[in-house]
Design a protein around this motif. Structure first.
Motif, PDB file in Angstrom:
ATOM      1  N   ASP A 269       0.836  -1.202   0.000  1.00 40.21           N
ATOM      2  CA  ASP A 269       0.000   0.000   0.000  1.00 40.21           C
ATOM      3  C   ASP A 269       0.871   1.253   0.000  1.00 40.21           C
ATOM      4  O   ASP A 269       0.567   2.240  -0.668  1.00 40.21           O
ATOM      5  N   HIS A 270       1.950   1.199   0.785  1.00 39.15           N
ATOM      6  CA  HIS A 270       2.873   2.330   0.877  1.00 39.15           C
ATOM      7  C   HIS A 270       3.400   2.713  -0.505  1.00 39.15           C
ATOM      8  O   HIS A 270       3.348   3.883  -0.908  1.00 39.15           O
ATOM      9  N   TRP A 271       3.882   1.724  -1.248  1.00 39.71           N
ATOM     10  CA  TRP A 271       4.467   2.022  -2.565  1.00 39.71           C
ATOM     11  C   TRP A 271       3.406   2.374  -3.596  1.00 39.71           C
ATOM     12  O   TRP A 271       3.663   3.156  -4.522  1.00 39.71           O
ATOM     13  N   LEU A 272       2.211   1.820  -3.444  1.00 42.71           N
ATOM     14  CA  LEU A 272       1.122   2.171  -4.351  1.00 42.71           C
ATOM     15  C   LEU A 272       0.768   3.647  -4.207  1.00 42.71           C
ATOM     16  O   LEU A 272       0.600   4.366  -5.203  1.00 42.71           O
ATOM     17  N   VAL A 273       0.652   4.105  -2.977  1.00 42.48           N
ATOM     18  CA  VAL A 273       0.329   5.516  -2.732  1.00 42.48           C
ATOM     19  C   VAL A 273       1.442   6.421  -3.271  1.00 42.48           C
ATOM     20  O   VAL A 273       1.181   7.457  -3.885  1.00 42.48           O
ATOM     21  N   ILE A 274       2.686   5.997  -3.065  1.00 43.23           N
ATOM     22  CA  ILE A 274       3.816   6.806  -3.550  1.00 43.23           C
ATOM     23  C   ILE A 274       3.793   6.878  -5.071  1.00 43.23           C
ATOM     24  O   ILE A 274       4.021   7.947  -5.663  1.00 43.23           O
ATOM     25  N   LEU A 275       3.496   5.747  -5.698  1.00 50.13           N
ATOM     26  CA  LEU A 275       3.462   5.720  -7.161  1.00 50.13           C
ATOM     27  C   LEU A 275       2.420   6.703  -7.692  1.00 50.13           C
ATOM     28  O   LEU A 275       2.687   7.501  -8.600  1.00 50.13           O
ATOM     29  N   VAL A 276       1.215   6.631  -7.106  1.00 53.40           N
ATOM     30  CA  VAL A 276       0.144   7.525  -7.561  1.00 53.40           C
ATOM     31  C   VAL A 276       0.485   8.985  -7.248  1.00 53.40           C
ATOM     32  O   VAL A 276       0.276   9.877  -8.073  1.00 53.40           O
ATOM     33  N   GLY A 277       1.044   9.231  -6.066  1.00 55.51           N
ATOM     34  CA  GLY A 277       1.376  10.604  -5.672  1.00 55.51           C
ATOM     35  C   GLY A 277       2.445  11.216  -6.561  1.00 55.51           C
ATOM     36  O   GLY A 277       2.277  12.313  -7.097  1.00 55.51           O
ATOM     37  N   VAL A 278       3.555  10.507  -6.720  1.00 54.38           N
ATOM     38  CA  VAL A 278       4.658  11.048  -7.529  1.00 54.38           C
ATOM     39  C   VAL A 278       4.253  11.136  -8.998  1.00 54.38           C
ATOM     40  O   VAL A 278       4.561  12.122  -9.686  1.00 54.38           O
ATOM     41  N   GLY A 279       3.549  10.122  -9.467  1.00 55.73           N
ATOM     42  CA  GLY A 279       3.085  10.155 -10.846  1.00 55.73           C
ATOM     43  C   GLY A 279       2.147  11.325 -11.102  1.00 55.73           C
ATOM     44  O   GLY A 279       2.252  12.025 -12.105  1.00 55.73           O
ATOM     45  N   GLY A 280       1.237  11.547 -10.165  1.00 53.62           N
ATOM     46  CA  GLY A 280       0.313  12.670 -10.305  1.00 53.62           C
ATOM     47  C   GLY A 280       1.029  14.000 -10.283  1.00 53.62           C
ATOM     48  O   GLY A 280       0.689  14.913 -11.045  1.00 53.62           O
ATOM     49  N   LEU A 281       2.022  14.109  -9.402  1.00 57.83           N
ATOM     50  CA  LEU A 281       2.791  15.353  -9.320  1.00 57.83           C
ATOM     51  C   LEU A 281       3.491  15.636 -10.641  1.00 57.83           C
ATOM     52  O   LEU A 281       3.425  16.742 -11.186  1.00 57.83           O
ATOM     53  N   ALA A 282       4.144  14.598 -11.188  1.00 55.26           N
ATOM     54  CA  ALA A 282       4.902  14.794 -12.432  1.00 55.26           C
ATOM     55  C   ALA A 282       3.979  15.087 -13.608  1.00 55.26           C
ATOM     56  O   ALA A 282       4.202  16.041 -14.374  1.00 55.26           O
ATOM     57  N   LEU A 283       2.940  14.289 -13.756  1.00 57.39           N
ATOM     58  CA  LEU A 283       2.048  14.469 -14.915  1.00 57.39           C
ATOM     59  C   LEU A 283       1.251  15.763 -14.806  1.00 57.39           C
ATOM     60  O   LEU A 283       1.008  16.443 -15.808  1.00 57.39           O
ATOM     61  N   GLY A 284       0.824  16.106 -13.603  1.00 51.54           N
ATOM     62  CA  GLY A 284       0.095  17.356 -13.416  1.00 51.54           C
ATOM     63  C   GLY A 284       0.959  18.552 -13.755  1.00 51.54           C
ATOM     64  O   GLY A 284       0.505  19.493 -14.421  1.00 51.54           O
ATOM     65  N   ALA A 285       2.212  18.511 -13.304  1.00 48.73           N
ATOM     66  CA  ALA A 285       3.124  19.610 -13.608  1.00 48.73           C
ATOM     67  C   ALA A 285       3.353  19.709 -15.116  1.00 48.73           C
ATOM     68  O   ALA A 285       3.369  20.804 -15.692  1.00 48.73           O
ATOM     69  N   LEU A 286       3.537  18.553 -15.748  1.00 50.21           N
ATOM     70  CA  LEU A 286       3.765  18.546 -17.194  1.00 50.21           C
ATOM     71  C   LEU A 286       2.574  19.144 -17.945  1.00 50.21           C
ATOM     72  O   LEU A 286       2.730  19.968 -18.853  1.00 50.21           O
ATOM     73  N   ALA A 287       1.379  18.724 -17.555  1.00 49.96           N
ATOM     74  CA  ALA A 287       0.181  19.243 -18.213  1.00 49.96           C
ATOM     75  C   ALA A 287       0.041  20.739 -17.986  1.00 49.96           C
ATOM     76  O   ALA A 287      -0.362  21.485 -18.883  1.00 49.96           O
ATOM     77  N   SER A 288       0.369  21.183 -16.795  1.00 48.52           N
ATOM     78  CA  SER A 288       0.271  22.609 -16.491  1.00 48.52           C
ATOM     79  C   SER A 288       1.262  23.412 -17.328  1.00 48.52           C
ATOM     80  O   SER A 288       0.959  24.528 -17.745  1.00 48.52           O
ATOM     81  N   ILE A 289       2.419  22.838 -17.573  1.00 48.34           N
ATOM     82  CA  ILE A 289       3.434  23.545 -18.359  1.00 48.34           C
ATOM     83  C   ILE A 289       3.045  23.582 -19.831  1.00 48.34           C
ATOM     84  O   ILE A 289       3.302  24.553 -20.540  1.00 48.34           O
ATOM     85  N   LEU A 290       2.407  22.512 -20.298  1.00 48.58           N
ATOM     86  CA  LEU A 290       2.141  22.400 -21.722  1.00 48.58           C
ATOM     87  C   LEU A 290       0.835  23.080 -22.159  1.00 48.58           C
ATOM     88  O   LEU A 290       0.694  23.481 -23.315  1.00 48.58           O
ATOM     89  N   HIS A 291      -0.130  23.197 -21.268  1.00 48.42           N
ATOM     90  CA  HIS A 291      -1.429  23.747 -21.645  1.00 48.42           C
ATOM     91  C   HIS A 291      -1.318  25.212 -22.036  1.00 48.42           C
ATOM     92  O   HIS A 291      -0.519  25.965 -21.479  1.00 48.42           O
TER      93      HIS A 291
END
Lengths: 499, 261
Positions: A269-291
């Protein structure tokens, strides 16, 4: 007692303002003024509410913690600023539904019963999402508010907000039951492996609900569509402040559940949450930069920030709770300033596309100052509350170098998002920016055009003419004020509320 | 198990089935009212008069708000998808709530508008009830005697003996969880899919009531504040569904937002 007064003032002010348009032609305007006054009153009450203020009613205890005071200060200040902008520009107002959401948020943060907290947040969140999206809301003869958000956008958003609150009630009920984690003298032995797994699953489920409510990737579609369909000034109450309160209540519950069961989060569960959190941070930032459109830049920036909040659920300890409060409220305050900035940019230059805004900073120094303040506040200097909370949450989830990389990455993302806008603004003015009329650019006008002196009431007429002529400057000042509020809250955190 | 408890459970279940199986919206609303009101009495012993009053007020207010959708659908100016009474095509087949040209097809959404009828909904309800009662019987929240016995013997399991089955199933907690599963089984689908209208709104209310029954079944006691919030949630869902159902679509509900300048 002061906290209770704040909640009542916010709730009543919001509800009366919402109902006012149905009472007559002039009642709508009176309602909007009442909403502004109620927001101002809440901001004033936030200053005088003592930390530790306690009230018991109907089996419920409300206590004014530093987080409650910070939410009241920041949120009511945001509503005042955004309400003034809406009034000046004659666009769809959001103060009334924001007040209802504020009342629910304060009650949720102050309540000692998680069921009451989650239920209240669901109700308040629904008001903040639904009301600003309704057709003809805030409309009058002098205020054509344009098309409403499509039902296909509003319905999923309402479902996400209400559904996350409803399902959280089930988790809370399980925890309180004799087979749950929080019940004293639990029927099932704490050492039971199945019980330990159940507790871990419950915390994971709560993290999933937080992901939905905060619109973290991959549960972000409802928010991504909503930000493109509603006015930017509706976004802070709908996506930022209410979500902040939800995540604080959720992390507090998770920490208490694990603690009373003597359980720890499962490594998977620990690593699942980290995966979703870090992935969301990276993809959200990327989308914000590109939009290209500003509303989606704001929306995805918030979605990326939600990834950091999720990391707290990878290691929900008592120490994490105040960090989450500082982080989420700091982000909400910055988002408020950003939303105000976007609205005024749209009004000044007639566009919301980044590509159509070269030279905006050269033409409007006031808005440039606001964006610089937002950049400093969002990136955050070491030692400030936002920096410390971001670093602490990342370090708790990922000790050592990985946590440092996540912290640096989050700061860099904000730098790129706001830095891109600033760089575009420093280019040579062209297109819509160059063609923007001077009266929409913030400059001090001492001699309004077409004004003539003499006659009775010339002072009042002069005053009115000055206000109209300096509307753009006034808007810039309100935007800068909201940006500075965001900077202060992100820099000081709960210390600014007397923690 | 008392007579009142059994009657309340029966009315809750029957009302919920009638809500979604009826082809007439008026019968659906009556069924919803009966289900929500009766669910307030699924408790043993009965809750405080204050708690009861809060539950009933929330239920009746929610239904009263939903009446606005029904009233809107019957007015000449309402451009709403759901017809007040499910229409029949010339061959006498039911068209469903959408009343669209092709039998059972929602022309706006391009998919089927579900309208199962009494027997299928009742069958799903029975399956949901059976599943819920089974889950409730396996949880040691159902009777205090079971909990005390497990605690005294140091048992770490949550099973029950065969002799306790009838007691477990007939208790308020067990019935609450059983009814909750029934409500969610029949209402989850219509609540999540289909066009926004009265039927979907009623399904949402049934889901909310089901979740509230889970809460009551697991905790068995609740404070007045929690009941007030639960009632507020019911009213909020009703208001949200009504607001979405009666809104007139904007003439240019396109993807691009309107720039308010």
């Amino acid at each position: 007692m002061t906290l209770a007064i704040s909640i009542v003032v916010a709730a009543l002010g919001g509800l009366v303002a919402l109902a006012a348009p149905a009472m007559g032609p002039g009642a709508g305007r009176a309602g909007r003024i009442l909403a502004l006054v109620a927001a101002l009153a809440c901001a004033a009450l936030a200053v005088v509410t003592p930390v530790g203020d306690l009230l018991s009613v109907g089996g419920l205890r409300l206590s004014a913690t530093p987080a409650v005071r910070l939410a009241e200060l920041g949120w009511s200040g945001a509503l005042v600023g955004l309400g003034l902008i809406a009034a000046a520009l004659r666009i769809r107002p959001v103060t009334a539904p924001g007040l209802v959401a504020l009342a629910a948020g304060l009650a949720a943060l102050a309540a000692d019963l998680p069921a009451v907290a989650f239920g209240g947040l669901a109700v308040g969140g629904a008001a903040a999402v639904l009301v600003p999206s309704m057709p003809r809301y805030g409309e009058s003869r002098r205020r054509p508010t344009g098309a409403a958000a499509p039902a296909g956008v509003v319905a999923p958003a309402t479902l996400a907000v209400l559904g996350s609150g409803l399902l959280a009630l089930v988790l809370v009920a399980w925890a309180r039951s004799p087979v749950g984690a929080a019940a004293s003298g639990a029927v099932v032995a704490i050492q039971d492996v199945a019980f330990q797994s159940a507790v871990g699953l419950a915390v994971l489920a709560m993290a999933a609900l937080v992901a939905v409510r905060l619109a973290a990737i991959p549960a972000h579609l409802w928010a991504a569509r909503l930000v493109g369909a509603v006015s930017p000034i509706a976004i802070p109450s709908a996506l930022a402040w209410g979500s902040a309160a939800f995540s604080i209540v959720a992390i507090t519950w998770s920490e208490a559940t694990l603690g009373s069961a003597g359980a720890a989060i499962d490594p998977l569960d620990h690593w699942l949450v980290i995966l979703v959190g870090v992935g969301g941070l990276a993809l959200g930032a990327l989308a914000s930069i590109l939009h290209d459109d500003l509303e989606h830049v704001l929306g995805y920036w918030l979605i990326g920030a939600a990834g950091v909040t999720l990391l707290a659920f990878a290691a929900p300890t008592a120490a994490v709770v105040p960090w989450v409060a500082d982080w989420t409220f700091g982000i909400a305050a910055i988002a408020t300033g950003f939303a105000a900035w976007i609205v005024v940019v749209r009004w000044s230059f007639g566009t919301h596309r980044v590509g159509s805004l070269p030279g905006w900073a050269r033409r409007s120094p006031g808005l440039a100052i606001g964006l610089v303040v937002l950049l400093v506040g969002s990136v955050a200097l070491p030692g400030t509350s936002l920096w410390s909370s971001r670093a602490s949450i990342a370090a708790a989830a990922l000790p050592g170098a990985p946590g440092t990389i996540v912290t640096a990455g989050a700061a860099l993302a904000s730098l790129v998002v706001f830095g891109r806008l600033l760089l575009v603004g420093l280019a040579r003015p062209a297109g819509d920016v160059a063609a923007a009329p001077p009266e929409r650019i913030g400059r001090l006008v001492l001699a309004p055009r077409g004004w003539t002196g003499g006659g009775t009431g010339w002072l009042v007429r002069r005053g009115k003419a000055m206000v109209v002529a300096n509307l753009a400057l006034g808007l810039d000042l309100v935007v800068v004020g909201l940006c500075v509020l965001g900077l202060l809250i992100s820099a000081l955190g709960m210390a600014s509320a007397g923690a | 198990m008392t007579v009142l408890l059994l009657a309340a459970a029966l009315v809750t279940a029957t009302g919920a089935v009638a809500t979604l199986a009826a082809s007439d919206s008026r019968l659906g609303l009556v069924g919803l009212t009966a289900s929500l009101v009766a669910a307030a009495f699924v408790a043993a012993p009965l809750p405080d008069p204050t708690v009861l009053a809060v539950r009933l007020t929330g239920a009746l207010l929610a239904v009263a708000i939903l009446r606005a959708i029904d009233g809107y659908a019957t007015s000449a100016a309402g451009p709403i998808d759901d017809s007040r009474v499910a229409r029949r095509d010339p061959a006498g087949r039911l068209r469903g709530w959408s009343g669209s040209a092709d039998a059972g097809v929602d022309s706006r959404r391009g998919g089927l508008e579900p309208h199962l009828g009494w027997l299928p909904v009742a069958a799903i309800a029975a399956a949901g009830l059976a599943a819920g009662l089974s889950i409730g019987a396996r949880l040691d929240v159902v009777t205090a005697s079971s909990a005390a016995a497990a605690g005294a013997s140091g048992s770490s399991t949550v099973g029950i003996g065969p002799g306790d089955l009838a007691t477990e199933l007939g208790s308020a907690a067990g019935l609450s969880i059983g009814l909750a599963a029934l409500l969610i089984a029949i209402a989850a689908g219509p609540a999540l899919v289909g066009s926004i209208g009265l039927r979907r709104a009623m399904a949402c209310l049934l889901v909310v009531e089901g979740i509230d029954l889970i809460r009551l079944g697991l905790t068995t006691t609740a404070t007045v504040a929690e009941e007030v919030v639960a009632a507020l949630m019911l009213v909020t869902v009703a208001a949200a569904a009504t607001a979405l159902a009666v809104r007139r679509p904007a003439p240019d509900e396109a993807d691009e937002p309107v720039v308010e300048t």
